[in-house]
Design a protein around this motif. Sequence first.
Motif, PDB file in Angstrom:
ATOM      1  N   PRO A 174       0.791  -1.230   0.000  1.00  0.00           N
ATOM      2  CA  PRO A 174       0.000   0.000   0.000  1.00  0.00           C
ATOM      3  C   PRO A 174       0.823   1.280   0.000  1.00  0.00           C
ATOM      4  N   GLU A 175       1.807   1.425  -0.870  1.00  0.00           N
ATOM      5  CA  GLU A 175       2.584   2.668  -0.838  1.00  0.00           C
ATOM      6  C   GLU A 175       1.924   3.779  -1.648  1.00  0.00           C
ATOM      7  N   GLY A 176       0.846   3.448  -2.318  1.00  0.00           N
ATOM      8  CA  GLY A 176       0.099   4.505  -2.994  1.00  0.00           C
ATOM      9  C   GLY A 176       0.475   4.717  -4.449  1.00  0.00           C
ATOM     10  N   PRO A 198       8.894  -3.556   0.881  1.00  0.00           N
ATOM     11  CA  PRO A 198       8.537  -4.766   1.643  1.00  0.00           C
ATOM     12  C   PRO A 198       7.716  -4.437   2.881  1.00  0.00           C
ATOM     13  N   GLN A 199       6.981  -3.329   2.861  1.00  0.00           N
ATOM     14  CA  GLN A 199       6.306  -2.829   4.060  1.00  0.00           C
ATOM     15  C   GLN A 199       5.557  -3.898   4.854  1.00  0.00           C
ATOM     16  N   THR A 200       4.652  -4.610   4.178  1.00  0.00           N
ATOM     17  CA  THR A 200       3.824  -5.556   4.941  1.00  0.00           C
ATOM     18  C   THR A 200       4.679  -6.692   5.496  1.00  0.00           C
ATOM     19  N   TYR A 201       5.626  -7.166   4.693  1.00  0.00           N
ATOM     20  CA  TYR A 201       6.471  -8.271   5.172  1.00  0.00           C
ATOM     21  C   TYR A 201       7.307  -7.873   6.380  1.00  0.00           C
ATOM     22  N   LYS A 202       7.850  -6.649   6.333  1.00  0.00           N
ATOM     23  CA  LYS A 202       8.730  -6.296   7.453  1.00  0.00           C
ATOM     24  C   LYS A 202       7.920  -6.133   8.734  1.00  0.00           C
ATOM     25  N   GLN A 203       6.671  -5.703   8.602  1.00  0.00           N
ATOM     26  CA  GLN A 203       5.829  -5.612   9.802  1.00  0.00           C
ATOM     27  C   GLN A 203       5.507  -7.016  10.322  1.00  0.00           C
TER      28      GLN A 203
HETATM   29  N1  ASP Z   1       7.684   1.495   3.298  1.00  0.00           N
HETATM   30  C1  ASP Z   1       7.923   2.895   3.409  1.00  0.00           C
HETATM   31  C2  ASP Z   1       8.369   3.449   2.079  1.00  0.00           C
HETATM   32  O1  ASP Z   1       8.853   2.705   1.235  1.00  0.00           O
HETATM   33  C3  ASP Z   1       8.967   3.234   4.426  1.00  0.00           C
HETATM   34  C4  ASP Z   1       8.563   2.886   5.813  1.00  0.00           C
HETATM   35  O2  ASP Z   1       7.506   3.333   6.265  1.00  0.00           O
HETATM   36  O3  ASP Z   1       9.343   2.200   6.464  1.00  0.00           O
HETATM   37  O4  ASP Z   1       8.295   4.637   1.849  1.00  0.00           O
END
Ligand code: ASP
Length: 598
Positions: A174-176, A198-203
């Motif tokens: 969901p980065e838009g 990798p936002q969702t995976y890292k969470q």
């Molecule tokens: N996933 C975010 C980005 O790529 C960075 C983050 O919130 O850690 O902008």
Amino acid sequence: MNFRKRTHNCGELNPTAIGKIVTLNGWVARIRDLGGLYFIDLRDRYGITQLKISPDKKEIYEIALKLRNEFVISATGKVIRRESINPNIPTGEIEIDVDELQVLNESEVLPFNIEEDVKASEELRLKYRYLDLRRRVMTKNLTIRSEVYYIVHDYFKRYNFIEVETPILMKSTPEGARDYLVPSRIHHGKFYALPQSPQTYKQILMVAGLDRYVQICKCFRDEDLRADRQPEFTQIDVEMSFITQEDIFTISEGLFKEIWKKILNIDIKIPFRRFTYDEVINLYGSDKPDLRIRNDLTIKELTEIFGKSNFNIFKNAIESGELIAGIRLKNSPEKKIEITRRVIDGYTEFVKKVGFGGLIYLKIDETGKISSPILKYLSEEEINSLLKKFAIENGDIIFILTGDRNKVLTTLGLLRNKIAEDFKLIDESGFEFIWITDFPLLKYNEEENKFEGEHHPFTSPRADHIHLLDSRDRKTLESIRAVCYDLVLNGNEIGSGSIRIHKPDVQKKIFEIIGLSHEEAEKKFGFLTEAFKYGAPPHGGIAFGYDRIIAILCGLKSIKDVIAFPKTVSATSLMDDCPSYVDDKQLKELGIKIEKKK
Ligand code: ASP
């Protein structure tokens, strides 16, 4: 380590090796024929070494005569002292008196000359990228890029981070931005998305208890490309559990301190300066201000000064709740800035292009005389307050805009950058790192008439603003600030992150506000909300834009020169000609029919 084909590289021999028999391999960079005596510059990644071939060594001389630029050769001979020393290269005091010469491969005539001051067009350089990369400066950029990988890995290892690779074929993040999609052959009609991050995976890795995650990873965003954007780019992606914003800042500052010290031998000052989003917007009209700009050039609100103005433009602005604001270009102490009629006209045109009717100015000449097209409409008190507000001195000029608050501020911000560039007010040798904190949580999309997340929707509101999520009043929702931060360097956003929501009820409220129904939220991020049901630790993270950081370290404006195989502005790769058409058979397998473009 001893390697078989060569004893040394082309950048390492110096007078201490005189008398040794060596073998070098490399590319012919330059051939000089000094009346029969042949001098060849042999080049590899490490440098250039001069080879000397004399006509009395018949057999190798014959070979030398056939050499052309960029032939790959192997040369063996004795290291001798050079007659004419070249102080510009480390090997400049020696040369090789060649006894054995072998052509390992030939080269056709090159499409462009491999020279530092390259004259070839960017298209040609990208098409023959392997030749462009043979240039010393390009090799150096990639070497710095590589050095930084090592520093980053080493730094995070020291602080107990685990590197984890996350999938490239994944569900949409969901980065838009728009996703790059990959059709599934096995599941017709279904698609993978390439990670926007990798936002969702890292969470989820935090839910998995990994505590500290780092990855240098590729991200893909199918956006309309601007001059210096790439559809795929590299991030240093970080996520941590049981931390506050302060911890993220400390870890990040340490990283940049180390990179700058090791690569540039510069001690940058930490902690970095901090501004809230509201502060920078009000002062600089930008959420990534360049603080290397020397002239003060900050924005000041003037609405109060002109509260009772008889000047129609100001009067109307105030009645309709608009903003009156200005910036002052200071002409002291250097007194070098010459603001001519043409300069003012230029800036007027500049603001007209973004939709303003005009640009108001007030110029104070060297004798203190004020000139301004609106002078006759202003009272003495207003003029005095204005001069006082900006601490005006002779030679200065004030530019004023009125209109929609955001538009006035951002336009003054752009004008600030333009003035700084025009009058060379930027300290090009400096590094100004700043944190921007407290970003708005939500932004209103006027076209679609709905709220959307300013960052991704997992960004946590400030604890003291969470109660405002129950409001449905636009202004109240717009006023909610998030624990969301950017790292800005010299006017570039080089990092961005947030503390995440880890409580389902807060997440639910935000999905509701951005108009994501329960079903949609389930479909899109159900796997994440599901994971959050089983003991999600409080967590947060940040991601840094690797390409931009390297470009800044290399003193470059364009990220293309620090990426081995970049794409053009229209997202094509000229070297391997992609994107390209695929076989009908492949399309059939994927169940895809291509519609002819109308
Ligand atoms: N996933 C975010 C980005 O790529 C960075 C983050 O919130 O850690 O902008």
